[in-house]
Scaffold this active site. Structure first.
Site, PDB file in Angstrom:
ATOM      1  N   TRP A   1      -4.895   4.439  -5.787  1.00 51.91           N
ATOM      2  CA  TRP A   1      -4.680   5.614  -4.959  1.00 51.91           C
ATOM      3  C   TRP A   1      -3.384   5.596  -4.159  1.00 51.91           C
ATOM      4  O   TRP A   1      -2.521   6.446  -4.346  1.00 51.91           O
ATOM      5  CB  TRP A   1      -5.867   5.831  -4.036  1.00 51.91           C
ATOM      6  CG  TRP A   1      -5.697   6.996  -3.105  1.00 51.91           C
ATOM      7  CD1 TRP A   1      -5.024   8.164  -3.348  1.00 51.91           C
ATOM      8  CD2 TRP A   1      -6.211   7.112  -1.793  1.00 51.91           C
ATOM      9  NE1 TRP A   1      -5.103   8.994  -2.271  1.00 51.91           N
ATOM     10  CE2 TRP A   1      -5.832   8.374  -1.284  1.00 51.91           C
ATOM     11  CE3 TRP A   1      -6.969   6.279  -0.982  1.00 51.91           C
ATOM     12  CZ2 TRP A   1      -6.174   8.821  -0.018  1.00 51.91           C
ATOM     13  CZ3 TRP A   1      -7.316   6.729   0.273  1.00 51.91           C
ATOM     14  CH2 TRP A   1      -6.921   7.982   0.740  1.00 51.91           C
TER      15      TRP A   1
ATOM     16  N   GLN B   1       4.334   3.581  -3.839  1.00 53.71           N
ATOM     17  CA  GLN B   1       4.876   2.371  -3.233  1.00 53.71           C
ATOM     18  C   GLN B   1       5.296   1.321  -4.257  1.00 53.71           C
ATOM     19  O   GLN B   1       6.191   0.539  -3.980  1.00 53.71           O
ATOM     20  CB  GLN B   1       3.841   1.748  -2.287  1.00 53.71           C
ATOM     21  CG  GLN B   1       3.474   2.642  -1.137  1.00 53.71           C
ATOM     22  CD  GLN B   1       2.377   2.041  -0.276  1.00 53.71           C
ATOM     23  OE1 GLN B   1       1.965   0.909  -0.465  1.00 53.71           O
ATOM     24  NE2 GLN B   1       1.897   2.808   0.674  1.00 53.71           N
TER      25      GLN B   1
ATOM     26  N   ASP C   1      -9.509   1.869 -11.398  1.00 56.02           N
ATOM     27  CA  ASP C   1      -9.727   3.278 -11.098  1.00 56.02           C
ATOM     28  C   ASP C   1      -8.422   4.020 -10.846  1.00 56.02           C
ATOM     29  O   ASP C   1      -7.465   3.461 -10.309  1.00 56.02           O
ATOM     30  CB  ASP C   1     -10.610   3.393  -9.853  1.00 56.02           C
ATOM     31  CG  ASP C   1     -10.827   4.825  -9.446  1.00 56.02           C
ATOM     32  OD1 ASP C   1     -11.451   5.568 -10.225  1.00 56.02           O
ATOM     33  OD2 ASP C   1     -10.366   5.213  -8.356  1.00 56.02           O
TER      34      ASP C   1
ATOM     35  N   TYR D   1      -3.373  11.229  -8.106  1.00 54.56           N
ATOM     36  CA  TYR D   1      -2.692  10.116  -7.443  1.00 54.56           C
ATOM     37  C   TYR D   1      -1.211  10.121  -7.812  1.00 54.56           C
ATOM     38  O   TYR D   1      -0.852  10.000  -8.985  1.00 54.56           O
ATOM     39  CB  TYR D   1      -3.314   8.770  -7.804  1.00 54.56           C
ATOM     40  CG  TYR D   1      -4.736   8.565  -7.332  1.00 54.56           C
ATOM     41  CD1 TYR D   1      -5.367   9.436  -6.458  1.00 54.56           C
ATOM     42  CD2 TYR D   1      -5.466   7.484  -7.779  1.00 54.56           C
ATOM     43  CE1 TYR D   1      -6.670   9.228  -6.029  1.00 54.56           C
ATOM     44  CE2 TYR D   1      -6.773   7.265  -7.363  1.00 54.56           C
ATOM     45  CZ  TYR D   1      -7.359   8.145  -6.484  1.00 54.56           C
ATOM     46  OH  TYR D   1      -8.651   7.938  -6.068  1.00 54.56           O
TER      47      TYR D   1
END
Length: 123
Positions: A21, A27, A49, A54
């Site tokens: 996520w 990042q 996941d 996202y």
């Protein structure tokens, strides 16, 4: 690592999973993702996941590329993604049959996979 049945699906998933996520795409790049995913696998994690929303799909691209470059057998891991918040168009979000089908196809393309093991309604 302990493994549990995922409901009545027949899937055995690690009690800890890794979700992309807030990391992949916003990042971390593929190189860093590979390092993190491999650390997870080294410690028994088999459940990973993601979601179409996202990082606007970039998280799925990074996860898929990292898994491919790591050379993992697809059958050794459980991959989930989520559908609902797909895009700006009137049919690019929601849980209509149209968006479920098209959103899933788009996620599979970004992940570069033939299937996901679990598809969540992200709502």
């Amino acid at each position: 690592m302990q493994y549990k049945n995922l409901g009545k699906s027949g899937l055995k998933v690690s009690t800890l999973s890794f979700g992309a996520w807030v990391t992949f795409g916003n990042q971390l790049d593929v190189k860093e993702a590979k390092s993190i995913l491999q650390c997870c696998r080294d410690h028994g994690v088999n459940f990973f996941d993601n979601a179409e929303v996202y990082a606007n799909g970039r998280a799925e691209e990074i996860m898929g590329q990292a898994i491919r470059e790591l050379g993992w057998r697809r059958s050794d891991i459980v991959v989930s993604t989520k559908i609902f918040w797909g895009g700006p168009g009137p049919n690019d979000k929601g849980l209509s049959r149209k968006h479920i089908v098209e959103g899933t196809k788009a996620s599979l393309k970004r992940l570069d996979m033939d299937y996901v093991d679990v598809l969540y309604c992200h709502r």
